[in-house]
Design an enzyme around this catalytic site. Structure first.
Site, PDB file in Angstrom:
ATOM      1  N   HIS A  26     -10.779 -65.089 -21.798  1.00 10.21           N
ATOM      2  CA  HIS A  26      -9.989 -66.319 -21.938  1.00 10.21           C
ATOM      3  C   HIS A  26     -10.473 -67.324 -20.900  1.00 10.21           C
ATOM      4  O   HIS A  26      -9.981 -67.389 -19.776  1.00 10.21           O
ATOM      5  CB  HIS A  26      -8.493 -66.019 -21.748  1.00 10.21           C
ATOM      6  N   HIS A  28     -11.876 -71.406 -20.848  1.00 13.71           N
ATOM      7  CA  HIS A  28     -12.079 -72.643 -21.599  1.00 13.71           C
ATOM      8  C   HIS A  28     -13.300 -73.404 -21.102  1.00 13.71           C
ATOM      9  O   HIS A  28     -13.430 -73.669 -19.907  1.00 13.71           O
ATOM     10  CB  HIS A  28     -10.846 -73.537 -21.478  1.00 13.71           C
ATOM     11  N   GLY A 187      -3.474 -75.837 -27.226  1.00 12.51           N
ATOM     12  CA  GLY A 187      -2.663 -77.043 -27.098  1.00 12.51           C
ATOM     13  C   GLY A 187      -1.205 -76.703 -26.867  1.00 12.51           C
ATOM     14  O   GLY A 187      -0.833 -75.546 -26.680  1.00 12.51           O
ATOM     15  N   HIS A 214      -3.106 -68.538 -28.634  1.00 11.13           N
ATOM     16  CA  HIS A 214      -2.299 -68.898 -27.472  1.00 11.13           C
ATOM     17  C   HIS A 214      -0.821 -68.750 -27.844  1.00 11.13           C
ATOM     18  O   HIS A 214      -0.350 -69.407 -28.775  1.00 11.13           O
ATOM     19  CB  HIS A 214      -2.544 -70.354 -27.072  1.00 11.13           C
ATOM     20  N   GLU A 217       3.139 -68.511 -23.611  1.00 12.21           N
ATOM     21  CA  GLU A 217       2.809 -69.156 -22.339  1.00 12.21           C
ATOM     22  C   GLU A 217       3.840 -70.243 -22.049  1.00 12.21           C
ATOM     23  O   GLU A 217       4.550 -70.184 -21.050  1.00 12.21           O
ATOM     24  CB  GLU A 217       1.406 -69.764 -22.380  1.00 12.21           C
ATOM     25  N   ASP A 311      -8.597 -68.613 -17.433  1.00 13.35           N
ATOM     26  CA  ASP A 311      -8.086 -69.735 -18.217  1.00 13.35           C
ATOM     27  C   ASP A 311      -8.963 -70.969 -17.977  1.00 13.35           C
ATOM     28  O   ASP A 311      -9.786 -71.310 -18.806  1.00 13.35           O
ATOM     29  CB  ASP A 311      -6.620 -70.009 -17.903  1.00 13.35           C
TER      30      ASP A 311
END
Length: 370
Positions: A26, A28, A187, A214, A217, A311
């Protein structure tokens, strides 16, 4: 390669966490840029930054990200995405991304990003995927020349609020032989459950492309349910709020006894991996503000397939080695624990069974030699 990673040593153990073979699931692309790269690319396109000093810019990103809100945290991406609109910009960012993973001891990384956010300079969806893939492949070559063996794959993300899910799912399937290994939605979670992209997930299932979502969270347990039911997720991105489905039943001198709800039981029993990102979770207030309060250790002790992730390395000023160091420092983890986290990640990766077995062998060998 022009990259360097800070070395983290296992507390009390002497082993270099940085040197250990690691898996990143994970991570980005638009959250892992080097500050100096942002400055260089911004100058090329005339984009104004808060500062043109790399150290100050790094501090700005971390400060802006410590808001306690996912919505505010996501605003920092307006800057990174702005400099990732050209083929050259995408190539450079992807190439350096691999350099930085390799320097951190990562042997396999899944790089997630949303192609639909990189079209303002006139590139098509396929062209941006191809530009990133070219950068990733060059990064792998560079790493090999520097003595690092690394593999990478793209996780193509659809923005859950943008109503382009099916189009992006079709892109992911179309590019599956050009580096794409899976699909994700990203998003703002609240108000945008996986069910809103049902046609995309149906298409992906029909074409046998793996999915991570996702969930759990910035939204409740219901988002995890939707990821499992509507998204057919094989992994949960973050998933920290699965802890809401675990209740304490009693406590005595021998320990604490808990009961799992139906969702938590399903995830545990079927070993659906949780892509936990401790530092990021604290920044967005996904679960508390102190690492001691994070449910990572509870989930690990209960037998969930927990994985450790960054992340967004820029926003959290972190690396995979740093995240492992912080967890080991807080919860007293040993080398065996850190190995288990990597084995969990290897088993959950979106590679073939033979390739997963190869990763597992590399991890076992690397940790035995530590």
């Amino acid at each position: 390669m022009n990259s360097a990673a800070e070395t983290y040593i296992l507390p009390g153990g002497g082993a270099s966490i940085t040197a250990l073979p690691k898996i990143s699931l994970h991570d980005h692309l638009d959250g892992g840029l080097r500050p100096q790269t942002i400055i260089d690319l911004a100058e090329e396109i005339g984009f104004e930054l808060p500062t043109t000093d790399a150290t100050e810019l790094a501090a700005w990103f971390e400060s802006q990200s410590n808001s306690g809100s996912l919505v505010e945290y996501l605003k920092t991406f307006d800057v990174t995405i702005a400099v990732m609109q050209t083929r050259g910009g995408l190539f450079r960012v992807a190439r350096e991304f691999v350099h930085d993973l390799a320097a951190d001891g990562v042997i396999y990384g899944e790089v997630r990003w949303a192609p639909e956010q990189h079209l303002t300079d006139g590139l098509s969806l396929d062209e941006v995927v191809e530009a990133v893939q070219e950068g990733l492949e060059q990064g792998v070559v560079d790493a090999a020349e520097s003595g690092h063996t690394i593999r990478v794959g793209q996780l193509v993300s659809a923005m859950r609020h943008a109503d382009r899910g099916l189009e992006i799912a079709q892109l992911a399937v179309r590019q599956r032989d050009n580096g794409v290994v899976g699909f994700d939605i990203a998003g703002a979670e609240a108000g945008f459950p996986a069910s809103k992209l049902a046609d995309a997930f149906d298409y992906l299932a029909q074409n046998f492309l793996p999915v991570t979502v996702h969930a759990g969270e910035a939204d409740s347990l219901d988002s995890i349910k939707s990821a499992l039911f509507d998204g057919r997720a094989l992994r949960i991105g973050h998933g920290v709020r699965i802890a809401e489905d675990i209740s304490t039943t009693s406590e005595d001198d021998e320990g604490v006894y808990v009961e799992l709800g139906r969702v938590a039981e399903w995830i545990k029993d079927r070993q659906i991996a949780l892509e936990l990102s401790p530092s990021s979770n604290l920044q967005t207030n996904a679960w508390g503000t102190e690492l001691a309060d994070h449910p990572f250790d509870v989930l690990y002790q209960l037998g969930f397939r927990v994985t450790v992730n960054v992340d967004n390395r820029l926003m959290s000023n972190t690396s995979l080695s740093k995240e492992l160091f912080l967890l080991a420092e807080e919860f007293g983890y040993t080398l065996d624990d850190l190995a288990q986290f990597q084995l969990n990640a290897a088993a959950a990766s979106f590679l073939s069974l033979d390739d997963r077995d190869d990763l597992i062998e590399q991890i076992l060998t690397g940790f035995e030699q530590a």
